[in-house]
Write an enzyme that holds these catalytic residues in place. Sequence first.
Site, PDB file in Angstrom:
ATOM      1  N   ARG A  47       0.844  -1.186   0.000  1.00 16.97           N
ATOM      2  CA  ARG A  47       0.000   0.000   0.000  1.00 16.97           C
ATOM      3  C   ARG A  47       0.888   1.247   0.000  1.00 16.97           C
ATOM      4  O   ARG A  47       1.734   1.395   0.883  1.00 16.97           O
ATOM      5  CB  ARG A  47      -0.887  -0.002   1.244  1.00 16.97           C
ATOM      6  CG  ARG A  47      -1.917   1.104   1.264  1.00 16.97           C
ATOM      7  CD  ARG A  47      -2.687   1.030   2.567  1.00 16.97           C
ATOM      8  NE  ARG A  47      -3.526  -0.155   2.604  1.00 16.97           N
ATOM      9  CZ  ARG A  47      -4.795  -0.171   2.210  1.00 16.97           C
ATOM     10  NH1 ARG A  47      -5.366   0.934   1.790  1.00 16.97           N
ATOM     11  NH2 ARG A  47      -5.493  -1.258   2.271  1.00 16.97           N
TER      12      ARG A  47
ATOM     13  N   ASP B  86       1.571 -13.479   9.586  1.00 18.31           N
ATOM     14  CA  ASP B  86       2.402 -13.674  10.778  1.00 18.31           C
ATOM     15  C   ASP B  86       2.187 -15.054  11.376  1.00 18.31           C
ATOM     16  O   ASP B  86       3.129 -15.722  11.798  1.00 18.31           O
ATOM     17  CB  ASP B  86       2.088 -12.599  11.832  1.00 18.31           C
ATOM     18  CG  ASP B  86       2.743 -11.272  11.498  1.00 18.31           C
ATOM     19  OD1 ASP B  86       3.659 -11.247  10.652  1.00 18.31           O
ATOM     20  OD2 ASP B  86       2.328 -10.252  12.088  1.00 18.31           O
TER      21      ASP B  86
ATOM     22  N   ASP C  50      -3.369 -11.917  12.311  1.00 16.77           N
ATOM     23  CA  ASP C  50      -2.644 -11.673  11.064  1.00 16.77           C
ATOM     24  C   ASP C  50      -2.248 -13.013  10.447  1.00 16.77           C
ATOM     25  O   ASP C  50      -1.401 -13.739  10.988  1.00 16.77           O
ATOM     26  CB  ASP C  50      -1.394 -10.826  11.347  1.00 16.77           C
ATOM     27  CG  ASP C  50      -0.724 -10.407  10.054  1.00 16.77           C
ATOM     28  OD1 ASP C  50      -0.325 -11.300   9.263  1.00 16.77           O
ATOM     29  OD2 ASP C  50      -0.610  -9.194   9.810  1.00 16.77           O
TER      30      ASP C  50
ATOM     31  N   THR D 151      -0.729   7.660  -1.053  1.00 17.04           N
ATOM     32  CA  THR D 151      -2.035   7.587  -1.728  1.00 17.04           C
ATOM     33  C   THR D 151      -2.940   6.525  -1.095  1.00 17.04           C
ATOM     34  O   THR D 151      -4.146   6.508  -1.328  1.00 17.04           O
ATOM     35  CB  THR D 151      -1.860   7.230  -3.212  1.00 17.04           C
ATOM     36  OG1 THR D 151      -1.324   5.905  -3.280  1.00 17.04           O
ATOM     37  CG2 THR D 151      -0.946   8.196  -3.927  1.00 17.04           C
TER      38      THR D 151
END
Length: 209
Positions: A104, A203, A200, A108
């Site tokens: 990401r 992870d 996650d 933006t």
Amino acid sequence: MKNVFVMDHPLIQHKLSLIRDKNTGTKEFKELVREVSMLMAYEVTRNLPLEEIEIETPVCKTKAKVLAGRKLGIVPILRAGLGMVDGFLNLLPAAKVGHIGLYRDPETLEPVEYYCKLPTDIEERELIVVDPMLATGGSAKAAIKFIKDRGATNIKFVCLIAAPEGVEAVHREHPDVDIYAAAVDERLNDHAYIVPGLGDAGDRLFGTK
Ligand code: URA
């Protein structure tokens, strides 16, 4: 909900509960994700077309059904999607595997592709994009777009757990893409984690926490 198929097979649901449990360690987590992915591969391929060929058993000649040459591709979204690949390949050993990596952009907030290697003939393949968690839908939408831009027309998306927000986002942008999930959870929290979710996925798969 449109375009989402929840796989409520008891084995999938049982294993998903073990996956969710925070006391499940990395080794078991990885094995369970592979097992659930294999069961999901079985369901996702339910409608693959068959054709009849002639074979010879030890007793006589006969007609028998085989998969009708539709080529498949598995496309994990890096990195958590990698955990689902082996389960799919267990059932679909002839499938080709493409990889797509996104990050990401901190300014933006748009997903940017940093890696993409796909089978050369993706326009002829049925592509199954895999990522354990469909949260905001940002990565899924971007990955599907990148793959479509390279010529793919036949795409499915498979995840373990989806958030309603992610399902809606993918459906809005890609109404042609069916989503398969083992569960659609309640919502996203303020950190874009799925609730109750499993934490996650990357992870937990790779022991990086
Ligand atoms: N990605 C994850 O690994 N977990 C979530 O809950 C959301 C996104």
